[in-house]
Scaffold this motif. Structure first.
Motif, PDB file in Angstrom:
ATOM      1  N   GLY A   1       0.806  -1.342  -0.037  1.00 15.42           N
ATOM      2  CA  GLY A   1      -0.157  -0.040  -0.071  1.00 15.42           C
ATOM      3  C   GLY A   1       0.910   1.401   0.049  1.00 15.42           C
ATOM      4  N   ALA A   2       2.105   1.180   0.480  1.00 14.61           N
ATOM      5  CA  ALA A   2       3.021   2.412   0.739  1.00 14.61           C
ATOM      6  C   ALA A   2       3.863   2.288  -0.792  1.00 14.61           C
ATOM      7  CB  ALA A   2       3.896   2.260   1.878  1.00 14.61           C
ATOM      8  N   GLY A   3       3.482   1.582  -1.610  1.00 17.05           N
ATOM      9  CA  GLY A   3       4.467   1.206  -2.767  1.00 17.05           C
ATOM     10  C   GLY A   3       5.748   0.819  -2.686  1.00 17.05           C
ATOM     11  N   ILE A   4       6.060  -0.134  -1.841  1.00 17.27           N
ATOM     12  CA  ILE A   4       7.306  -0.549  -1.578  1.00 17.27           C
ATOM     13  C   ILE A   4       8.032  -1.118  -2.988  1.00 17.27           C
ATOM     14  CG2 ILE A   4       6.389  -2.912  -1.259  1.00 17.27           C
ATOM     15  CD1 ILE A   4       8.895  -3.257   0.786  1.00 17.27           C
ATOM     16  N   GLU A   5       9.179  -0.685  -3.190  1.00 16.69           N
ATOM     17  CA  GLU A   5      10.013  -0.864  -4.027  1.00 16.69           C
ATOM     18  C   GLU A   5      11.556  -1.233  -3.793  1.00 16.69           C
ATOM     19  OE1 GLU A   5       8.140   2.027  -7.201  1.00 16.69           O
ATOM     20  OE2 GLU A   5      10.325   2.167  -6.937  1.00 16.69           O
ATOM     21  N   LEU A   6      12.302  -2.331  -4.248  1.00 18.06           N
ATOM     22  CA  LEU A   6      13.715  -2.220  -3.966  1.00 18.06           C
ATOM     23  C   LEU A   6      14.526  -1.082  -4.258  1.00 18.06           C
ATOM     24  CD1 LEU A   6      13.063  -5.170  -3.290  1.00 18.06           C
ATOM     25  CD2 LEU A   6      15.256  -5.719  -4.534  1.00 18.06           C
ATOM     26  N   ASP A   7      15.268  -0.549  -3.524  1.00 17.61           N
ATOM     27  CA  ASP A   7      15.926   0.686  -3.799  1.00 17.61           C
ATOM     28  C   ASP A   7      17.271   0.343  -4.953  1.00 17.61           C
ATOM     29  OD1 ASP A   7      17.567   2.897  -3.992  1.00 17.61           O
ATOM     30  OD2 ASP A   7      17.321   3.443  -1.919  1.00 17.61           O
ATOM     31  N   PRO A   8      17.250   0.895  -6.174  1.00 11.50           N
ATOM     32  CA  PRO A   8      18.167   0.412  -7.235  1.00 11.50           C
ATOM     33  C   PRO A   8      19.666   0.637  -6.863  1.00 11.50           C
ATOM     34  CG  PRO A   8      16.586   2.190  -7.919  1.00 11.50           C
ATOM     35  CD  PRO A   8      16.271   1.650  -6.658  1.00 11.50           C
TER      36      PRO A   8
END
Lengths: 66, 414
Positions: B382-389
């Protein structure tokens, strides 16, 4: 007279035969020849509900429903 | 990055019999001919706790503590504690918005903070109610966990024990001692008829002091509290980064499933797979109480310590399928627990398992809660989690555990 709303079951796939349920209520629970829990009275009287809740909560694998 | 690694047995289990197949491990854990054999060095932290006692003593202690995990209690924790704590923890992350407008966080720290407050509630630790106090408590729990699993440490074990015992004193002064004092005062009031039992907190420390056993030493509640605070946060803290990594990989290969990131059943399965593959306790030891011959013919002498290696057992292809060493949220294993030995087995099955997996798991036959893994995953998506590139996750080097030490993420929708 049995309460039709109490229907005790043990999930034999996840029961691990700790026999904790037997210690709580040996009238309702026993140990089968396979070493797993078995239900002796599957529709017990209403006064058993508290002990059924305790047995279900105490079962390490939560194999009991009622 | 290799995200599913083979288990490297730590030094403390080298040289003893190892069992790695599911069937034999299952047999040993269920057998009444063995007793707990783990946590030898970590006795100062876990000694005589529920984790390390057996049979009759284990039954009585478990019977005392089981009400903490009744259906109503689990529903209360989830609804009144976990969900608000998840929300507030994510709100606090917004304070770390970067110059680029993005919110970044270390998932390992974030989840540990979320779970810290939950573990405080179930254990009975007061004052974990501000970001600063939560951070302090979390740090203590993390250190206590290091001490309690010193057998797995890559540092000098004696130094670790000495260091953590000193840190524990700070924990006692800041958190544990005042919490016990308040509870003892309340119990005295109850016994004097000034308050009802319903007015007492419902937590581990209250239960122990209310039902004191004269066979206990004075420090036992501290060790039991250590077990609860560490164990109730460790599994989820360990599992969520693995779960997020595997879902990240899965969605790359199966983009059609990305919309399922808000599907509770899908997330539940993903969580089960994550902890099946990456166990917070990868191996446990057992000691034979008498001469035992296992079903496979192997003989174990009375007093012999053996190791049950859960990681390979949980990847047993005869049980979990030919692709057992891979992540598959659609895996069907109707005859065994979908998480395998992630919560141990037999009478020592983790008492707090339902906090993590929820009560609505297939094996419970009941509806009620979804557990920490699903609820935290939902909130993160819901918080839009993504791995940090710009910063890849890294495994910890301080322990033989299969754990991330750092897991940078972007929370794009905060």
């Amino acid at each position: 007279m049995a309460d039709p709303e109490l229907h005790v079951k043990i999930n034999s796939l996840i029961c691990e035969g700790t026999a904790y349920c037997v210690r709580i209520n040996p009238d309702v629970f026993g140990i089968g020849t396979d070493g797993l829990g078995e239900v002796l009275v599957d529709r017990p009287a209403p006064e058993f509900e508290d002990s059924l809740e305790e047995a279900a909560t105490l079962c390490p694998t939560r194999a009991i429903t009622y | 990055m290799e995200t599913i690694r083979d288990m490297e047995p730590p030094p403390h289990i080298i040289g003893i019999k190892h069992f790695v197949d599911y069937k034999t491990v299952d047999e040993i854990l269920k057998s009444k001919n063995f007793r707990q054999g783990s946590h030898q060095e970590s006795q100062p932290f876990f000694g005589d706790s529920l984790l390390t006692i057996d049979h009759g003593e284990h039954f009585e202690r478990r019977r005392l503590e089981a009400p903490l995990f009744r259906k109503e209690a689990l529903e209360y924790y989830e609804r009144e504690e976990l969900l608000p704590l998840i929300s507030s923890s994510l709100e606090e992350c917004e304070q770390n918005r970067g110059a680029d407008g993005l919110v970044r966080a270390d998932l390992c720290l974030l989840v540990r903070n979320m779970l810290a407050r939950i573990s405080a509630v179930t254990t009975g630790i007061d004052g974990v109610d501000t970001p600063e106090r939560t951070d302090a408590f979390r740090t203590y729990v993390e250190q206590l966990g290091t001490g309690a699993t010193v057998e797995w440490s890559t540092e000098d074990h004696g130094e670790v024990i000495e260091r953590i015992l000193a840190i524990r004193q700070g924990f006692v002064e800041e958190f544990y001692g005042p919490s016990v004092e308040r509870r003892c005062e309340l119990i005295d009031q109850f016994r004097a008829g000034q308050i009802s039992e319903d007015d007492l907190p419902r937590d581990l420390l209250t239960l122990m002091y209310l039902h004191w056993n004269e066979d206990w030493d004075d420090e036992l509640p501290l060790r039991e509290a250590t077990l609860y605070t560490v164990a109730s946060s460790q599994t989820t803290t360990h599992a969520v980064p693995h779960m997020m990594m595997h879902l990240h990989e899965w969605f790359e290969v199966h983009p059609e499933d990305y919309e399922k990131r808000f599907d509770r059943e899908f997330l539940k399965r993903a969580g089960h797979e994550a902890i099946r593959l990456h166990l917070p306790s990868p191996a446990l030891l057992r000691i034979a109480l008498e001469d035992v011959t296992l079903s496979n013919g192997i003989e174990i002498a009375e007093g012999e310590r053996v190791a049950c290696l859960f990681t390979p057992a949980n990847r047993d292809t005869s049980v979990f399928g030919d692709d057992a060493k891979s992540f598959d949220p659609y895996r069907e294993v109707p005859d065994v627990k979908p998480w395998g030995f992630a919560f141990g087995g037999g009478e020592h099955t983790c008492i707090g398992r339902t906090l993590v997996t929820g009560l609505s798991a297939r094996t419970d036959g009941d509806e009620g809660t979804d557990g920490t893994l699903v609820n935290i995953a939902l909130a993160l998506f819901g918080a839009g989690i993504e791995l940090d590139p710009e910063e890849m996750p890294a495994f910890t080097e301080l322990s033989y555990h299969d754990a991330y030490g750092r897991f940078p993420v972007i929370l794009r929708d905060l």
